[in-house]
Design a protein around this motif. Structure first.
Motif: not given
Length: 473
Positions: A179-185, A229-245, A247-251
């Protein structure tokens, strides 16, 4: 003092499996002259083969056992070992990846008794425990009943390089979690109009697959646990949200692995997710990949001097997975296996040599990509990690990691390697995890994520696809 042992050599490629297998076990003439063993290695460039042959020659001087070093890619190892096992012609030692080794053990192709003897002599407590677990085949009693299938040797780990000057300019602290990495980016992009972090994000590609596993694991997400299969667990959903962040930090749009590296090397990104192979390139020690930032023209050492490294991201709090509380960094490990019906005694002697007296020279075959999985001895717990830090690295082999980046980074690299983990490794779920990775199952769902689909829906679809694969096994 750092070693400079990479010399050029012409290596004759062994392309036919029949020819390869004919070299296994030695001839009658060789038996009369002295004992010999065959060693298969995936470290197959001419320079690396020459370096391994030099280590083998020193072993021969001490033991009287000749070693035939045979370069062989992982896929070719798989085919040749199965063919050789059927004909009774096998090598004596194989350096291979953890997933290969556990697959071979499941097929009954390995001699684990001799591996246990080597481990007892070397002391299992001196090894990276994650790497040891990755080559331990679990029995019905769990970890206590597991069988160690190979001796862990070395590997590489993902790290995050960051521009100390750009993070300071943007007013960003060095992140410690996803989460800190996504915010920093995101902040870097908004404040400086440069890419916050470059990493593999291309949908449906191998680079996207690697990026997902790396970030999701660091966030405490598990693909599968005890067959569920646990890829839909809450921490994975949060990971997906941060992954998009992230990715979106790219210009500059989506990156693959190579273009992500180029962005950081060119000064166009404040952070980079990459393997330890970036270390020599940032230091201008690889002529094939020189730093190309504006400041680098006058000062080729600029990026090395203005880069810091995050070698471990701590998992976020609040995870629902017990195992997620331990840091997990994407990486790869190699280990020494002994095929069934090999010359087990000579193989054991060779493995013990390259994991002790010959260990530093073995790591020096490709320092930036071969970090020790045995950090030291009971008497000197950091002996081999310290030795690694003093080895010459990069094709130029002009400087050591400690000389360029300092002793603190050497210690941090040890922490990173201690956290190396891959989904499913060392468990019955390894086969499923391997299929998910090779088929790019998760990366196929990146486009919906990027278009704005709720991350919970994305991870639910990921889980459905993984479950379908599981049912088809």
């Amino acid at each position: 003092m750092h070693r400079r042992i990479r010399s050029s050599a012409v290596v004759v490629a062994l392309t036919a499996v029949a020819t390869l297998l004919a070299s296994c076990g030695g001839s009658a003439e060789q038996d009369q002259q002295g004992e010999s063993i065959t060693f298969w290695t995936p470290q197959s460039t001419p320079e690396r083969v020459a370096a391994q042959e030099a280590v083998a020659a020193r072993f021969t001087e001490e033991s009287g056992i000749a070693v035939d070093v045979v370069p062989l890619a992982a896929a070719d190892q798989d085919q040749a070992l199965v063919t050789g096992a059927a004909s009774g012609e096998v090598p004596d030692v194989i350096l291979a990846g953890a997933s290969q080794i556990t697959s071979w053990q499941a097929q009954g192709l390995l001699d684990t008794d001799v591996v246990q003897l080597a481990m007892d002599a070397l002391d299992p407590a001196t090894f990276n425990q994650n790497a040891l677990g990755a080559v331990t085949v679990q029995g019905e009693e769990g970890a206590a009943g597991g069988t160690v299938a190979a001796v862990p040797s070395d590997g590489w780990v993902h790290l995050i390089a960051y521009r100390t000057d750009l993070l300071e300019e943007a007013g960003v602290e060095v992140p410690t979690t996803v989460p800190e990495l996504a915010e920093a980016a995101t902040t870097v992009k908004e404040e400086l109009d440069v890419t916050g972090i470059a990493l593999g994000t291309q949908s449906g590609t191998a680079s996207g697959t690697e990026g997902i596993e790396s970030i999701f694991q660091s966030a405490g997400c598990q693909l599968v646990s005890d067959g569920e299969v646990t890829i839909d667990a809450p921490e994975c959903t949060e990971a997906a949200r941060h992954f998009k962040e992230l990715r979106d930090s790219s210009v500059a749009g989506d990156y693959d692995v190579e273009s992500a590296r180029a962005a950081y090397m060119g000064g166009d990104a404040a952070m980079l997710l990459f393997s330890t192979h970036i270390l020599d390139e940032l230091a201008n020690l690889d002529e094939a990949v020189p730093p190309s930032c504006d400041q680098c023209a006058d000062d080729p050492a600029f990026l090395a001097e203005n880069s810091g490294f995050i070698t471990v991201l701590e998992p976020s709090s609040g995870s629902s997975s017990d195992t997620a509380q331990s840091p997990a960094q994407f990486g790869a490990t190699l280990a020494y296996a002994v095929p069934a019906h090999a010359d087990s005694e000579a193989a054991r002697q060779y493995i013990e040599y390259v994991m002790s007296e010959g260990y530093a020279d073995t790591l020096a075959v490709a320092t930036e990509g071969r970090l020790p999985l045995r950090t030291g001895t009971p008497e000197s717990p950091t002996e081999y990690l310290d030795a690694w830090g003093d080895l010459g690295f990069g094709p130029k082999v002009e400087s050591s990691v400690a000389e360029v980046y300092g002793d603190d980074l050497v210690t941090a690299m040890g922490d990173g390697m201690a956290a190396v983990s891959r989904w499913g490794q060392g468990t019955p779920d390894a086969t499923l995890a391997g299929l998910v990775a090779t088929q790019g199952t998760l990366a196929q769902q990146l486009d919906p994520l990027y278009r704005g689909t709720d991350p919970a829906e994305v991870t639910q679809q990921m889980a459905a696809e993984v479950t379908a694969l599981q049912q088809d096994q």
